[in-house]
Design an enzyme around this catalytic site. Structure first.
Site, PDB file in Angstrom:
ATOM      1  N   HIS A 286       1.786   4.740  -2.859  1.00 16.93           N
ATOM      2  CA  HIS A 286       2.118   6.028  -2.820  1.00 16.93           C
ATOM      3  C   HIS A 286       3.453   6.500  -3.413  1.00 16.93           C
ATOM      4  O   HIS A 286       3.415   7.492  -4.024  1.00 16.93           O
ATOM      5  CB  HIS A 286       1.789   6.301  -1.458  1.00 16.93           C
TER       6      HIS A 286
ATOM      7  N   HIS B 121       0.659  -1.294   0.196  1.00 22.02           N
ATOM      8  CA  HIS B 121       0.032  -0.113   0.019  1.00 22.02           C
ATOM      9  C   HIS B 121       0.851   1.421  -0.145  1.00 22.02           C
ATOM     10  O   HIS B 121       0.672   2.151  -0.723  1.00 22.02           O
ATOM     11  CB  HIS B 121      -0.983  -0.211   1.277  1.00 22.02           C
ATOM     12  N   GLU B 122       1.880   1.279   0.833  1.00 24.81           N
ATOM     13  CA  GLU B 122       2.677   2.419   0.890  1.00 24.81           C
ATOM     14  C   GLU B 122       3.497   2.591  -0.118  1.00 24.81           C
ATOM     15  O   GLU B 122       3.655   3.923  -0.673  1.00 24.81           O
ATOM     16  CB  GLU B 122       3.603   2.447   2.333  1.00 24.81           C
TER      17      GLU B 122
END
Length: 269
Positions: free
Chosen positions: A188, A184-185
């Site tokens: 980004h 998920h990170e």
């Protein structure tokens, strides 16, 4: 430099009822660049594939036990395997270039972020640095969107992702211990927004054409969810950029892959 104190890190995220991400909101300039990319992508101006990304793992613990954030190497290998499984359908792979371990109770509790990263960061702006910390307060992780930076600046050093150590495969963060937080990170880091970005059903959202409108973040792993019933499509609860629990995570969409390629070509290539 390093603290000799052995302090048990607070595993606040181990009992979280929902995922929390501390990634800062995208700036107005970044949103504008994203809108421009969306127009270019619709016109078929797709950038080249992303090469294998060198990843540097930094384990920053309060002590030498897993409760203090010290991660055995086999769990880091499992984390890399999960990353590659998640990103391979998008044509992205990761090479684990190095692992280092530091015992520092202040850094492990997310103190002095810049000083820690200035001491530990490796590689260029095209290289991924992941910092596994023992305590991130109420967050499971945070990262920084790619941007136009100059090597050696504050923004260059802060680039990368900070992730709760207990979220790696086999960690103690219940429902968030299969490796999904890093994926998920890192999304980004590649320039992706949350699928529920903007918290409304009528705005620009995440500016990705094939992720349906979503009013709010998903919690848990519901069988189905439709937070924007007036819009086409159900909430993308299985998308890595939602807030679902790890076992619910399954995919990035084709247009998210295109966006990662656009961001890579613009900022990191």
């Amino acid at each position: 430099m390093f603290s000799k104190l052995i302090i048990i890190a607070a595993l606040s995220a181990a009992a979280l009822g929902s995922r929390t991400c501390g990634t800062p909101e995208p700036s107005d300039d970044h949103r504008e660049t994203t809108r421009w990319m969306q127009v270019q992508e619709k016109a078929g101006n797709v950038n080249q594939a992303i090469p294998t990304v060198n990843a540097y793992f930094h384990v920053v613990a309060a002590g030498v036990t897993e409760d203090q954030g010290y991660i055995p190497q086999q769990k880091l290998t499992a984390q890399l395997d999960y990353m590659n499984a998640a990103y391979t359908p998008s044509g992205i792979s990761f090479n684990l270039a190095a692992i280092d371990y530091v015992v520092n109770s202040n850094w492990s509790a997310n103190g002095d972020e810049l000083g820690m990263k200035q001491a530990l960061r490796k590689g260029s702006y095209a290289d991924l640095n992941v910092y596994f910390l023992g305590d991130l307060g109420n967050d499971l992780g945070y990262c920084y969107f790619p941007n136009s930076i100059t090597p050696g600046t504050r923004a260059f050093y802060k680039d990368g992702c900070s992730v709760l150590a207990q979220s790696v495969p086999g960690g103690a963060a219940t429902n968030y211990n299969q490796g999904g937080t890093v994926v998920h990170e890192v999304g980004h880091w590649f320039g992706l927004y949350h699928t529920f970005q903007g918290n409304n059903c009528t705005g620009l959202g995440d500016q990705i054409d094939d992720t349906p409108a979503q009013a709010s973040a998903t919690s848990g792993c519901p069988a189905t969810r439709d937070s924007c019933p007036g819009q086409v499509g159900l909430d993308p609860i299985h998308n890595f950029m939602d807030y679902s629990i790890d076992r619910c995570y399954q995919q990035f969409t084709p247009q998210q892959t295109v966006r990662m390629q656009s961001m890579w070509a613009q900022y990191r290539a």
